[in-house]
Design a protein around this motif. Structure first.
Motif, PDB file in Angstrom:
ATOM      1  N   PRO A  41      21.226 -55.202 -24.242  1.00  9.39           N
ATOM      2  CA  PRO A  41      19.758 -54.653 -24.696  1.00  9.39           C
ATOM      3  C   PRO A  41      19.685 -53.278 -24.813  1.00  9.39           C
ATOM      4  N   GLY A  42      20.360 -52.454 -24.060  1.00 10.73           N
ATOM      5  CA  GLY A  42      20.254 -51.090 -24.050  1.00 10.73           C
ATOM      6  C   GLY A  42      21.308 -50.453 -24.823  1.00 10.73           C
ATOM      7  N   GLY A  43      22.226 -51.207 -25.289  1.00  5.64           N
ATOM      8  CA  GLY A  43      23.271 -50.322 -26.186  1.00  5.64           C
ATOM      9  C   GLY A  43      24.424 -50.200 -25.193  1.00  5.64           C
ATOM     10  N   PHE A  44      25.656 -50.240 -26.025  1.00  6.71           N
ATOM     11  CA  PHE A  44      26.635 -49.594 -24.893  1.00  6.71           C
ATOM     12  C   PHE A  44      27.121 -48.283 -25.571  1.00  6.71           C
ATOM     13  N   HIS A  45      26.954 -47.197 -24.906  1.00  2.00           N
ATOM     14  CA  HIS A  45      27.206 -45.649 -25.185  1.00  2.00           C
ATOM     15  C   HIS A  45      28.515 -45.162 -24.934  1.00  2.00           C
ATOM     16  N   ILE A  46      28.845 -44.344 -25.793  1.00  5.40           N
ATOM     17  CA  ILE A  46      30.144 -43.562 -25.494  1.00  5.40           C
ATOM     18  C   ILE A  46      30.079 -42.184 -26.182  1.00  5.40           C
ATOM     19  N   MET A  92      25.725 -55.608 -20.351  1.00  2.60           N
ATOM     20  CA  MET A  92      25.915 -56.731 -21.108  1.00  2.60           C
ATOM     21  C   MET A  92      24.857 -57.960 -20.523  1.00  2.60           C
ATOM     22  N   VAL A  93      24.396 -58.742 -21.422  1.00  2.00           N
ATOM     23  CA  VAL A  93      23.492 -59.632 -21.195  1.00  2.00           C
ATOM     24  C   VAL A  93      23.948 -60.962 -21.934  1.00  2.00           C
ATOM     25  N   LYS A 128      27.868 -51.070 -30.150  1.00  2.00           N
ATOM     26  CA  LYS A 128      27.613 -52.155 -30.934  1.00  2.00           C
ATOM     27  C   LYS A 128      27.097 -52.173 -32.417  1.00  2.00           C
ATOM     28  N   GLU A 129      26.009 -51.153 -32.314  1.00  2.00           N
ATOM     29  CA  GLU A 129      25.263 -51.174 -33.793  1.00  2.00           C
ATOM     30  C   GLU A 129      26.103 -50.528 -34.823  1.00  2.00           C
ATOM     31  N   ALA A 130      27.098 -49.345 -34.285  1.00  2.00           N
ATOM     32  CA  ALA A 130      27.725 -48.656 -34.925  1.00  2.00           C
ATOM     33  C   ALA A 130      28.723 -49.491 -35.615  1.00  2.00           C
ATOM     34  N   ALA A 131      29.397 -50.190 -34.767  1.00  2.00           N
ATOM     35  CA  ALA A 131      30.435 -51.187 -35.180  1.00  2.00           C
ATOM     36  C   ALA A 131      30.065 -52.256 -36.369  1.00  2.00           C
ATOM     37  N   ALA A 132      28.674 -52.673 -35.730  1.00  2.00           N
ATOM     38  CA  ALA A 132      28.193 -53.613 -36.770  1.00  2.00           C
ATOM     39  C   ALA A 132      27.790 -53.164 -38.000  1.00  2.00           C
ATOM     40  N   ASP A 133      27.340 -51.861 -38.258  1.00  2.00           N
ATOM     41  CA  ASP A 133      27.249 -51.478 -39.506  1.00  2.00           C
ATOM     42  C   ASP A 133      28.512 -51.133 -40.554  1.00  2.00           C
ATOM     43  N   MET A 134      29.347 -50.729 -39.532  1.00  2.00           N
ATOM     44  CA  MET A 134      30.767 -50.361 -40.128  1.00  2.00           C
ATOM     45  C   MET A 134      31.524 -51.703 -40.787  1.00  2.00           C
TER      46      MET A 134
END
Length: 480
Positions: free
Chosen positions: A457-462, A448-449, A167-173
């Motif tokens: 809340p805790g991110g979605f990690h791959i 997801m919440v 989520k955060e990596a895509a948002a930054d991109m």
């Protein structure tokens, strides 16, 4: 005795006030429902968290109790909440005739009263035309190589990490792509971190509008002030340099500001830029994350996606050449996956409108000045229109139109439908192309919440790594 009289009068006054709160005046018949507690109404219930893709409990329980149209009090304002497809479509059709934008105070204070949703329809149409010069189809055709390169570069960086929070990596991109397109902003060449100031926005958008230090709303306003300060500095810097031809949205804005009799003001410009920056990366990055989550859990979907994109590469004269617009338009199944993702996500909790005048619909009265919350979750999850509606099934879109209808409003509708919808779809399609043709991945986890928008809340990690292209069998499923 006098004291008893005063107490009695106060008690009568409070009783009358509570009665009027629960039974607001209306010239006709209000829909059934509850106005909740005095002052706060049913806001707490509306903002309550849940972790399901089903219709949110606040909407579902009241729909079952009162029907598809009901009244409520949310975030300090009286509301008509609609899950009725016909009323929802009617509201969009009557934009700027019977209804106007009516977002809560918290949203307006964060994005500004001059943001696009609040503009007069003529000003809105003018700015929309201006924006389409940068994110319309012709511009996107030229931008496609840049989008592909940016996504490829980001994925290469992800593959060098132990794990990636999507989520955060895509948002930054996406923020980098959008900021460059709108105002030629490059975080790698800037001393500030403009993106970081948006971090508190999602939490503060639909919160109680109390600007008390420590609250989500106060943090959101602080971020807004820092962003506006930076945008003002950038505008002054741009004024000091001359451009023969506009290169970004900032240049088009400057041209318009210099025209005699222009309707544009600096306040409108700054509110517009802030809104565009946030909505572009927040909504698209969340959808990308959910798309990855859904596809990872459905091997047959991933198999057909991979086949579609590998077929595109095999049909090229040069397999290493970049995506073309024609190839993007040929991604039929990819678009089905995107549509199914946004249908299930229901990322936007609703569209807010306000009645300009009294409206009569299906025997109910919507009083002048009341807000209307257009909820399309019930439409997107209607078992009469979508078989097994909570199942992720992209094949349900085969042969169907994906434009706005009374059964599908993921990109809004009416005069103020999403301006950046095509831009967002293009980014997601290129993301899928790069992902399934060049990488394999393993889902580490993440929940997801919804409260009421979607968060992780805790991110979605791959864990992601480049494919060994010599082994075509690796192209089919992610590691599990």
């Amino acid at each position: 005795m006098l004291g008893l009289c005063i107490v009695a009068l106060v008690a009568v006054g409070i009783t009358h006030w509570v009665y009027r709160w629960r039974n607001p005046r209306c010239n006709g018949k209000l829909p059934p429902g509850s106005m909740g507690l005095p002052l706060i109404g049913e806001t707490i219930q509306y903002l309550a968290s849940n972790s399901s893709f089903d219709i949110p409990p606040f909407i579902k329980t009241r729909k079952e109790r009162y029907g598809p149209i009901f009244k409520s009090q949310l975030m300090g304002a009286p509301f008509i909440v609609s899950t009725d497809p016909e009323l929802n479509m009617y509201v969009f059709q009557q934009d700027d005739k019977l209804f106007q934008s009516g977002y809560p105070d918290s949203v307006q204070k964060i994005f500004g009263k001059q943001q696009m949703g609040n503009m007069h329809v003529l000003v809105y149409k003018y700015l929309k035309r201006m924006m389409l010069t940068l994110i319309g189809p012709e511009s996107l055709k030229r931008t496609l190589p840049e989008i592909e390169q940016a996504i490829h570069t980001s994925m290469q960086q992800w593959s060098c990490q132990d794990t990636t929070e999507v989520k955060e990596a895509a948002a930054d991109m996406i923020f980098s792509l959008t900021a460059k397109k709108l105002m030629s902003y490059d975080s790698s060449n800037s001393s500030d971190n403009l993106r970081a100031n948006f971090n508190a926005f999602a939490d503060g958008l639909l919160s109680f509008p109390l600007a008390i230090p420590g609250t989500a709303f106060h943090k959101c306003l602080q971020g807004r002030d820092r962003i506006l300060s930076r945008l003002k500095d950038m505008l002054q810097e741009r004024r000091a340099t001359s451009q023969k031809q506009p290169i970004d949205f900032f240049d088009y804005i400057l041209e318009e500001l210099e025209k005699e009799g222009t309707v544009l003001t600096e306040e409108i410009c700054f509110d517009l830029m802030l809104t565009l920056l946030f909505t572009s990366f927040e909504t698209t990055s969340t959808t990308m994350t959910l798309l990855l989550k859904f596809v990872s859990g459905h091997p047959l979907v991933l198999k057909q996606l991979t086949e579609e994109h590998e077929r595109i590469i095999k049909q090229r004269e040069n397999a290493n050449s970049g995506l073309t617009w024609e190839e993007y338009k040929s991604m039929t199944f990819t678009l089905q996956v995107i549509n199914e993702t946004v249908r299930l996500a229901n990322q936007v909790p609703g569209i807010f409108r306000k009645a300009i005048k009294e409206v009569q619909f299906k025997g109910y009265t919507i009083p002048e000045g009341w807000s209307v919350l257009v909820c399309f979750q019930a439409q997107h999850l209607n078992p009469e229109k979508y078989e097994d509606p909570l199942a992720f099934n992209p094949w349900r879109w085969e042969g169907k139109e994906s434009g706005a209808s009374k059964d599908f409003m993921a990109f809004g509708g009416g005069l103020r439908s999403c301006v950046g919808a095509e831009f967002g779809k293009l980014q997601m399609a290129v993301f899928v192309h790069c992902l399934v043709t060049k990488y394999r991945w393993e889902v580490i986890g993440g929940n997801m919440v919804r409260n009421p928008g979607i968060q992780f809340p805790g991110g979605f990690h791959i864990r992601i790594q480049q494919k060994d292209t010599r082994n075509s069998k690796q192209h089919i499923t992610p590691d599990t």
